[in-house]
Design an enzyme around this catalytic site. Structure first.
Site, PDB file in Angstrom:
ATOM      1  N   SER A   7      39.595 -10.171  -7.668  1.00 13.15           N
ATOM      2  CA  SER A   7      39.268  -8.699  -7.985  1.00 13.15           C
ATOM      3  C   SER A   7      40.234  -7.754  -6.925  1.00 13.15           C
ATOM      4  O   SER A   7      40.175  -6.498  -7.201  1.00 13.15           O
ATOM      5  CB  SER A   7      37.791  -8.164  -8.112  1.00 13.15           C
ATOM      6  OG  SER A   7      37.377  -8.518  -7.035  1.00 13.15           O
TER       7      SER A   7
ATOM      8  N   LYS B 164      40.301  -1.875  -0.205  1.00 11.49           N
ATOM      9  CA  LYS B 164      39.796  -2.083  -1.576  1.00 11.49           C
ATOM     10  C   LYS B 164      39.093  -0.948  -2.052  1.00 11.49           C
ATOM     11  O   LYS B 164      38.134  -0.608  -1.626  1.00 11.49           O
ATOM     12  CB  LYS B 164      39.203  -3.492  -1.746  1.00 11.49           C
ATOM     13  CG  LYS B 164      38.816  -4.051  -3.101  1.00 11.49           C
ATOM     14  CD  LYS B 164      38.174  -5.369  -3.161  1.00 11.49           C
ATOM     15  CE  LYS B 164      37.900  -5.738  -4.659  1.00 11.49           C
ATOM     16  NZ  LYS B 164      37.461  -7.237  -4.509  1.00 11.49           N
TER      17      LYS B 164
ATOM     18  N   MET C 179      34.643  -5.652 -11.250  1.00 13.22           N
ATOM     19  CA  MET C 179      35.235  -6.538 -10.239  1.00 13.22           C
ATOM     20  C   MET C 179      34.578  -7.964 -10.793  1.00 13.22           C
ATOM     21  O   MET C 179      34.872  -9.131  -9.894  1.00 13.22           O
ATOM     22  CB  MET C 179      34.517  -6.155  -8.841  1.00 13.22           C
ATOM     23  CG  MET C 179      35.242  -4.858  -8.187  1.00 13.22           C
ATOM     24  SD  MET C 179      34.779  -4.541  -6.734  1.00 13.22           S
ATOM     25  CE  MET C 179      32.972  -4.424  -6.772  1.00 13.22           C
TER      26      MET C 179
ATOM     27  N   ILE D 183      33.664 -12.860  -4.227  1.00 15.83           N
ATOM     28  CA  ILE D 183      32.265 -13.481  -4.672  1.00 15.83           C
ATOM     29  C   ILE D 183      32.582 -14.718  -5.493  1.00 15.83           C
ATOM     30  O   ILE D 183      31.587 -15.344  -6.020  1.00 15.83           O
ATOM     31  CB  ILE D 183      31.378 -12.447  -5.197  1.00 15.83           C
ATOM     32  CG1 ILE D 183      29.938 -12.793  -5.418  1.00 15.83           C
ATOM     33  CG2 ILE D 183      32.046 -12.179  -6.720  1.00 15.83           C
ATOM     34  CD1 ILE D 183      29.072 -11.848  -5.690  1.00 15.83           C
ATOM     35  N   ALA D 184      33.869 -14.919  -6.022  1.00 13.17           N
ATOM     36  CA  ALA D 184      34.289 -15.982  -6.745  1.00 13.17           C
ATOM     37  C   ALA D 184      35.558 -16.583  -6.286  1.00 13.17           C
ATOM     38  O   ALA D 184      36.080 -17.174  -6.988  1.00 13.17           O
ATOM     39  CB  ALA D 184      34.101 -15.862  -8.012  1.00 13.17           C
ATOM     40  N   GLY D 185      36.360 -15.954  -5.617  1.00 13.41           N
ATOM     41  CA  GLY D 185      37.641 -15.955  -5.134  1.00 13.41           C
ATOM     42  C   GLY D 185      38.459 -14.832  -4.997  1.00 13.41           C
ATOM     43  O   GLY D 185      39.547 -14.911  -5.234  1.00 13.41           O
ATOM     44  N   SER D 186      37.937 -13.717  -4.932  1.00 12.76           N
ATOM     45  CA  SER D 186      38.441 -12.452  -5.022  1.00 12.76           C
ATOM     46  C   SER D 186      39.495 -11.839  -4.002  1.00 12.76           C
ATOM     47  O   SER D 186      40.136 -11.028  -4.276  1.00 12.76           O
ATOM     48  CB  SER D 186      37.653 -11.233  -5.489  1.00 12.76           C
ATOM     49  OG  SER D 186      36.657 -11.586  -6.663  1.00 12.76           O
TER      50      SER D 186
END
Length: 560
Positions: free
Chosen positions: A206, A131, A180, A227-230
Site C-alpha cells: 500500500s 505515506k 490500505m 502489514i502484509a508486504g506494503s
C-alpha cells in the site's frame, strides 16, 4: 403507491448521499491541487532568486553523498529542498504518475529553524516523503477514505517528530489504496498511481505513492508501512530497496488511531534507492529522542559494527514457498543471487518454510480478519468502494453462512486451504486466543528449525515483477512470500537484483502454478519485460542491522 413512494425516497437518499461523498472528494482534490501549486510557486521563486543552483547535480547524488555535502556546507538545505520540490521532479513526477496527495507547507518554516540550529542531525537537510496515513501536524491522514477528510491532525506522529529532530524535512505526503488492505495504489479521492517505470503497471501498495515518487526521482527517502508486504511490494515493483523492521523497533504510533486492529504485526519502515540510505535512516531513527517519545520502543541504538561486518554468513535459501509458485524471473533471481553469494565465500543452506498453507490461510488471514472483516466493512460505510478493491470487498461483506457455502463449492476448483480461507473468522474469544497461541507455537518451531541449521539470515523470493492495474485485488494469495514475515514478526528487506528477460517471458507462457486454479492462471497474464526483479533478505527479530548488512552484500555483488 406507498411502496413506490418509499422506494423513490430511498433512491433519492442514496443519490444525495453519493452526491455529498463526491463533493467531499472534489474538495479534497481541489485542496491537493492548491497545495501543489503552492509548492510549485515556492520552488520557482527560489530558482529565480538563485539561478546558479545545479539542480541536476543535486538530484543525481546518493543520500549518503547528499548528507556529507550538507554537513560540510558545500550544499545548502534550501538548494536541496527546492530542487526536490522543483517542477522537474516532485511536481513533474506526480503530474506523470499521480503519487503526491499533499504538500507539507510547514517544511519552509522548518527549513528556517534548521539553519539556526547549532547541532546538525544525522539527516540534516534531507527532504523526506511520508505515506498518507502517517500523521503530520496540520494535515489530513485520509487512509484513502472519505470519512477521514477534514480531520486535520493536531500533532506529528512520533516518527515525524524524530525525523525532524534529526534534521530531516518532511515535504510531501503520498498516495495509498483505499483502506490500505490492497497492494495496488488507487482510491476514489486521489485516483490511480502509476508505476514510473511503466505506466501500464501498478507501483505496488500500500506504500505505492512512496514507491512511485522515489523511483521517479521526486524523493530520496520515504517512510512507508507494512502489514502484509506494503513496503516490500512497492520496493520490488519500482526497483527500490525497502526494509520492514521488527514490530516496535520503530514507534508504531501511526497505527495507533484505532481504525483497524490486527492480530498480525504492522510496522513503519524506510524506502530508498540504495541500502546505505536505509541504514542511515534507521541509525537516525534509533535514537534517544525516539526512546523518550515512545517508551514502548526498546532502547536499542543502531549497531554499526554489525552493519559494517565482513564476516562470512551462513544463509538459508528457498526458490519457492510451496504455496504460490514463483514466476520464472523470481526463481532466476534467487538462483543467480545464491551463486554470487557462494562465490563470495558465504555458505548457502537449503531451507523450506514449514506448513506455509497453514500460515497463510490460518495464521495470517484469520489474524488480519479475525472478525470476518467486519471492522473493515464497517469503515467503508458511507463511502464508495474503489474498483480495484471491489473484488476483495465483495468477498469481505458476504454473510458468514454464504462464505462457508462458497468454501464447500470452491474446494474442487481451488486448493482446500484457499477455499477454507473464505471462512476467515475467529468465532469466539477462545478461538481468537487459540489463533494467537498458534502464531506463538509456529514462531517457536520456525526459529528452532533456523537454529538447527545454524543460519544467520534467509534469502527468499520477492513477489514481482510489477502487476497490471487491478490485479492485486485478484491475486491476494500471491502475498504469501511477504506476509509470512509479518506473522513471524521478523525484519525483512528487499533488494532489486535483475530485470525480466525475454527468456523469462517465454517460460511464463508454460507457467502452471502449484494448483492450476484461477489464482495461478492469472499470473500467466502478467507481462513485464525489462522491469525490475528483487529478492527478499530476512533476519531474526531485532536484528535489523544484520538484515541490512545482508542486503548490502546482495546489492554490492549484483551491482558488481
Amino acid at each position: 403507491a406507498l411502496l413506490c413512494s418509499s422506494a423513490a425516497a430511498v433512491v433519492l437518499l442514496k443519490w444525495l448521499e453519493r452526491k455529498q461523498i463526491q463533493q467531499k472528494m472534489e474538495e479534497a482534490r481541489r485542496m491537493r491541487d492548491l497545495a501543489l501549486e503552492r509548492m510549485e510557486k515556492a520552488a520557482r521563486k527560489f530558482k529565480q532568486e538563485n539561478p546558479g543552483i545545479q539542480t541536476a547535480h543535486i538530484l543525481s547524488l546518493t543520500m549518503v553523498e547528499l548528507v556529507e555535502k550538507l554537513k560540510e556546507g558545500s550544499l545548502s538545505p534550501e538548494s536541496v529542498l527546492y530542487s526536490y520540490m522543483d517542477k522537474v521532479k516532485a511536481l513533474e513526477v506526480t503530474q506523470e504518475v499521480n503519487c503526491v496527495t499533499d504538500f507539507i507547507h510547514g517544511c519552509e518554516d522548518q527549513l528556517q529553524k534548521l539553519k539556526k540550529q547549532k547541532e546538525k542531525g544525522l539527516l540534516y537537510g534531507i527532504p523526506i516523503s511520508i505515506k498518507d496515513h502517517i500523521n503530520c501536524k496540520g494535515h489530513v491522514s485520509s487512509g484513502g477514505m472519505v470519512k477521514f477528510l477534514g480531520q486535520v491532525q493536531e500533532e506529528d506522529s512520533v516518527i515525524v517528530q524524530v525525523l525532524k529532530s534529526q534534521g530531516a524535512i518532511p515535504f510531501v505526503k503520498t498516495n495509498i489504496p483505499q483502506t490500505m488492505i490492497n497492494y495496488d495504489c488507487s482510491n476514489l479521492i486521489f485516483g490511480q498511481t502509476l508505476n514510473p517505470l511503466n505506466h501500464q503497471k501498478s507501483p505496488g501498495g500500500s506504500s505505492g505513492g512512496e514507491g512511485a515518487l522515489i523511483a521517479g526521482g521526486g524523493s530520496i527517502l520515504g517512510i512507508g508501512s507494512d502489514i502484509a508486504g506494503s513496503i516490500r511490494l512497492p520496493s520490488s515493483f519500482c526497483g527500490l530497496c525497502g526494509l520492514k523492521p521488527t514490530g516496535n523497533r520503530i514507534s508504531p504510533s501511526a497505527f495507533g488511531d484505532g481504525t483497524f486492529v490486527f492480530a498480525v504485526t504492522g510496522m513503519l519502515g524506510p524506502m530508498a534507492r540504495d541500502v546505505d540510505s536505509l541504514a542511515l535512516c534507521m541509525k537516525a531513527l534509533l535514537c534517544q529522542e525516539m526512546f523518550q517519545l515512545d517508551p514502548t520502543v526498546p532502547p536499542l541504538p543502531f549497531d554499526e559494527e554489525v552493519y559494517t561486518s565482513s564476516k562470512p554468513l551462513r544463509i538459508g535459501y528457498y526458490e519457492g514457498d510451496g504455496y504460490f509458485q514463483p514466476s520464472p524471473s523470481m526463481k532466476r533471481a534467487i538462483q543467480q543471487t545464491r551463486k554470487l553469494l557462494q562465490d563470495a565465500g558465504h555458505t548457502l543452506v537449503p531451507f523450506a518454510p514449514p506448513k506455509i498453507d497453514y500460515v497463510v490461510d490460518e495464521l495470517f488471514t484469520r489474524g488480519i480478519f479475525a472478525d470476518g472483516a467486519a471492522q473493515l466493512v464497517d469503515s467503508i460505510k458511507g463511502d464508495m468502494v474503489d474498483p480495484n478493491l471491489k473484488c476483495q470487498f465483495n468477498t469481505y461483506r458476504l454473510p458468514v453462512l454464504v462464505k462457508r457455502i462458497l468454501a464447500i463449492i470452491l474446494k474442487p476448483i481451488v486448493s482446500v486451504s484457499k477455499a477454507d480461507s473464505f471462512c476467515y473468522l475467529c468465532r469466539s474469544a477462545k478461538s481468537l486466543w487459540d489463533q494467537h497461541g498458534a502464531v506463538a507455537v509456529y514462531c517457536t518451531d520456525f526459529i528452532a528449525k533456523w537454529k538447527k541449521l545454524r543460519l544467520d539470515v534467509i534469502l527468499c523470493p520477492m513477489l514481482g515483477p510489477a502487476f497490471n492495474h487491478g490485479y492485486a485485488g485478484k491475486l491476494f494469495a500471491a502475498t504469501s512470500y511477504t506476509n509470512l514475515y509479518n506473522v513471524l514478526n521478523f525484519p525483512a528487506g528487499v533488494v532489486p537484483v535483475s530485470t525480466v528477460t525475454r527468456a523469462d517471458e517465454e517460460e511464463l507462457k508454460h507457467y502452471r502454478g502449484h494448483y492450476g486454479d484461477p489464482w495461478d492462471k492469472r499470473l500467466k497474464e502478467v507481462r513485464a519485460g525489462g522491469l525490475p526483479v528483487a529478492v527478499q533478505c530476512v533476519a531474526l527479530p531485532w536484528q535489523e542491522e544484520l538484515c541490512l548488512r545482508f542486503m548490502k552484500e546482495v546489492e554490492t555483488l549484483t551491482q558488481d
